[in-house]
Scaffold this motif. Structure first.
Motif, PDB file in Angstrom:
ATOM      1  N   ASP A  37      17.353 -13.648  10.452  1.00 17.81           N
ATOM      2  CA  ASP A  37      17.168 -12.207  10.248  1.00 17.81           C
ATOM      3  C   ASP A  37      16.507 -11.879   8.919  1.00 17.81           C
ATOM      4  O   ASP A  37      16.365 -10.716   8.572  1.00 17.81           O
ATOM      5  N   GLY A  38      16.120 -12.898   8.170  1.00 18.44           N
ATOM      6  CA  GLY A  38      15.510 -12.664   6.868  1.00 18.44           C
ATOM      7  C   GLY A  38      13.999 -12.517   6.947  1.00 18.44           C
ATOM      8  O   GLY A  38      13.410 -12.346   8.005  1.00 18.44           O
ATOM      9  N   PHE A  39      13.370 -12.613   5.808  1.00 20.01           N
ATOM     10  CA  PHE A  39      11.917 -12.471   5.698  1.00 20.01           C
ATOM     11  C   PHE A  39      11.207 -13.668   6.323  1.00 20.01           C
ATOM     12  O   PHE A  39      11.637 -14.802   6.164  1.00 20.01           O
ATOM     13  N   TRP A  40      10.133 -13.405   7.022  1.00 18.48           N
ATOM     14  CA  TRP A  40       9.273 -14.459   7.556  1.00 18.48           C
ATOM     15  C   TRP A  40       7.853 -13.935   7.595  1.00 18.48           C
ATOM     16  O   TRP A  40       7.606 -12.798   7.994  1.00 18.48           O
ATOM     17  N   GLN A  41       6.926 -14.772   7.184  1.00 20.40           N
ATOM     18  CA  GLN A  41       5.502 -14.434   7.240  1.00 20.40           C
ATOM     19  C   GLN A  41       4.742 -15.740   7.442  1.00 20.40           C
ATOM     20  O   GLN A  41       4.957 -16.690   6.701  1.00 20.40           O
ATOM     21  N   CYS A  42       3.897 -15.788   8.439  1.00 23.15           N
ATOM     22  CA  CYS A  42       3.100 -16.999   8.639  1.00 23.15           C
ATOM     23  C   CYS A  42       2.094 -17.135   7.490  1.00 23.15           C
ATOM     24  O   CYS A  42       1.819 -16.181   6.763  1.00 23.15           O
ATOM     25  N   MET A  43       1.571 -18.339   7.331  1.00 22.74           N
ATOM     26  CA  MET A  43       0.552 -18.591   6.312  1.00 22.74           C
ATOM     27  C   MET A  43      -0.537 -19.443   6.956  1.00 22.74           C
ATOM     28  O   MET A  43      -0.815 -20.560   6.545  1.00 22.74           O
ATOM     29  N   ASP A  44      -1.120 -18.877   8.010  1.00 20.94           N
ATOM     30  CA  ASP A  44      -2.120 -19.587   8.787  1.00 20.94           C
ATOM     31  C   ASP A  44      -3.552 -19.295   8.357  1.00 20.94           C
ATOM     32  O   ASP A  44      -4.448 -20.075   8.631  1.00 20.94           O
ATOM     33  N   THR A  45      -3.765 -18.160   7.749  1.00 15.69           N
ATOM     34  CA  THR A  45      -5.121 -17.742   7.408  1.00 15.69           C
ATOM     35  C   THR A  45      -5.216 -17.417   5.922  1.00 15.69           C
ATOM     36  O   THR A  45      -4.195 -17.240   5.249  1.00 15.69           O
ATOM     37  N   LEU A  46      -6.429 -17.301   5.442  1.00 11.60           N
ATOM     38  CA  LEU A  46      -6.644 -16.912   4.047  1.00 11.60           C
ATOM     39  C   LEU A  46      -6.052 -15.527   3.787  1.00 11.60           C
ATOM     40  O   LEU A  46      -5.487 -15.268   2.722  1.00 11.60           O
ATOM     41  N   ARG A  47      -6.129 -14.643   4.759  1.00  4.60           N
ATOM     42  CA  ARG A  47      -5.539 -13.306   4.628  1.00  4.60           C
ATOM     43  C   ARG A  47      -4.030 -13.422   4.394  1.00  4.60           C
ATOM     44  O   ARG A  47      -3.465 -12.718   3.555  1.00  4.60           O
ATOM     45  N   ASP A  48      -3.364 -14.304   5.151  1.00  4.11           N
ATOM     46  CA  ASP A  48      -1.923 -14.513   4.975  1.00  4.11           C
ATOM     47  C   ASP A  48      -1.610 -15.036   3.581  1.00  4.11           C
ATOM     48  O   ASP A  48      -0.666 -14.588   2.929  1.00  4.11           O
ATOM     49  N   VAL A  49      -2.393 -16.000   3.124  1.00  2.52           N
ATOM     50  CA  VAL A  49      -2.191 -16.573   1.786  1.00  2.52           C
ATOM     51  C   VAL A  49      -2.318 -15.480   0.733  1.00  2.52           C
ATOM     52  O   VAL A  49      -1.487 -15.374  -0.180  1.00  2.52           O
ATOM     53  N   ARG A  50      -3.338 -14.654   0.858  1.00  3.27           N
ATOM     54  CA  ARG A  50      -3.555 -13.585  -0.118  1.00  3.27           C
ATOM     55  C   ARG A  50      -2.407 -12.588  -0.116  1.00  3.27           C
ATOM     56  O   ARG A  50      -1.974 -12.118  -1.178  1.00  3.27           O
ATOM     57  N   LEU A  51      -1.903 -12.252   1.061  1.00  5.02           N
ATOM     58  CA  LEU A  51      -0.774 -11.336   1.151  1.00  5.02           C
ATOM     59  C   LEU A  51       0.450 -11.923   0.450  1.00  5.02           C
ATOM     60  O   LEU A  51       1.102 -11.255  -0.356  1.00  5.02           O
ATOM     61  N   LEU A  52       0.755 -13.174   0.713  1.00  8.50           N
ATOM     62  CA  LEU A  52       1.918 -13.813   0.094  1.00  8.50           C
ATOM     63  C   LEU A  52       1.740 -13.954  -1.418  1.00  8.50           C
ATOM     64  O   LEU A  52       2.691 -13.741  -2.178  1.00  8.50           O
ATOM     65  N   GLU A  53       0.544 -14.287  -1.850  1.00 11.55           N
ATOM     66  CA  GLU A  53       0.282 -14.369  -3.290  1.00 11.55           C
ATOM     67  C   GLU A  53       0.443 -13.014  -3.960  1.00 11.55           C
ATOM     68  O   GLU A  53       0.976 -12.905  -5.059  1.00 11.55           O
ATOM     69  N   GLN A  54      -0.012 -11.967  -3.289  1.00 10.45           N
ATOM     70  CA  GLN A  54       0.112 -10.608  -3.848  1.00 10.45           C
ATOM     71  C   GLN A  54       1.584 -10.222  -3.968  1.00 10.45           C
ATOM     72  O   GLN A  54       2.004  -9.654  -4.977  1.00 10.45           O
ATOM     73  N   LEU A  55       2.391 -10.547  -2.956  1.00  7.77           N
ATOM     74  CA  LEU A  55       3.827 -10.274  -3.028  1.00  7.77           C
ATOM     75  C   LEU A  55       4.465 -11.017  -4.200  1.00  7.77           C
ATOM     76  O   LEU A  55       5.270 -10.460  -4.944  1.00  7.77           O
ATOM     77  N   TRP A  56       4.073 -12.273  -4.376  1.00  4.22           N
ATOM     78  CA  TRP A  56       4.638 -13.080  -5.467  1.00  4.22           C
ATOM     79  C   TRP A  56       4.239 -12.517  -6.831  1.00  4.22           C
ATOM     80  O   TRP A  56       5.068 -12.339  -7.708  1.00  4.22           O
ATOM     81  N   GLN A  57       2.947 -12.229  -6.985  1.00  2.13           N
ATOM     82  CA  GLN A  57       2.443 -11.729  -8.262  1.00  2.13           C
ATOM     83  C   GLN A  57       3.023 -10.362  -8.615  1.00  2.13           C
ATOM     84  O   GLN A  57       3.223 -10.062  -9.793  1.00  2.13           O
ATOM     85  N   SER A  58       3.290  -9.560  -7.620  1.00  3.31           N
ATOM     86  CA  SER A  58       3.820  -8.218  -7.886  1.00  3.31           C
ATOM     87  C   SER A  58       5.327  -8.226  -8.164  1.00  3.31           C
ATOM     88  O   SER A  58       5.884  -7.198  -8.532  1.00  3.31           O
ATOM     89  N   GLY A  59       5.952  -9.375  -7.952  1.00  3.71           N
ATOM     90  CA  GLY A  59       7.390  -9.473  -8.177  1.00  3.71           C
ATOM     91  C   GLY A  59       8.219  -8.934  -7.035  1.00  3.71           C
ATOM     92  O   GLY A  59       9.424  -8.737  -7.176  1.00  3.71           O
ATOM     93  N   THR A  60       7.580  -8.655  -5.904  1.00  3.85           N
ATOM     94  CA  THR A  60       8.303  -8.087  -4.752  1.00  3.85           C
ATOM     95  C   THR A  60       8.482  -9.086  -3.618  1.00  3.85           C
ATOM     96  O   THR A  60       8.784  -8.692  -2.490  1.00  3.85           O
ATOM     97  N   ALA A  61       8.303 -10.367  -3.897  1.00  4.32           N
ATOM     98  CA  ALA A  61       8.436 -11.383  -2.856  1.00  4.32           C
ATOM     99  C   ALA A  61       9.888 -11.439  -2.373  1.00  4.32           C
ATOM    100  O   ALA A  61      10.784 -11.731  -3.164  1.00  4.32           O
ATOM    101  N   PRO A  62      10.137 -11.156  -1.105  1.00  5.02           N
ATOM    102  CA  PRO A  62      11.510 -11.123  -0.597  1.00  5.02           C
ATOM    103  C   PRO A  62      12.220 -12.473  -0.668  1.00  5.02           C
ATOM    104  O   PRO A  62      13.441 -12.521  -0.655  1.00  5.02           O
TER     105      PRO A  62
END
Length: 66
Positions: A37-62
């Motif tokens: 029931d927690g956070f999940w996000q695939c990392m299959d594409t460059l778009r996915d990688v960028r989204l996850l990196e943005q979450l990490w850099q912003s300090g909002t990574a779940p």
């Protein structure tokens, strides 16, 4: 996670995992599930990688532990 015996369900390098191997595993009652029931996000594409990196850099990574 896969158990060691999984190789007997895969007929060579050209086997498509989602087709015959999964059908045979289901037929043999060799599948199990885990509800997450927690956070999940695939990392299959460059778009996915960028989204996850943005979450990490912003300090909002779940998934980040303080």
């Amino acid at each position: 996670m896969l158990e060691q015996g999984i190789a007997e369900y895969i007929d060579g390098d050209e086997a498509i995992w989602e087709h015959e191997p999964m059908r045979r595993l289901a037929q043999d009652k060799q599948l199990a599930v885990y509800r997450h029931d927690g956070f999940w996000q695939c990392m299959d594409t460059l778009r996915d990688v960028r989204l996850l990196e943005q979450l990490w850099q912003s300090g909002t990574a779940p998934w980040k532990l303080s």
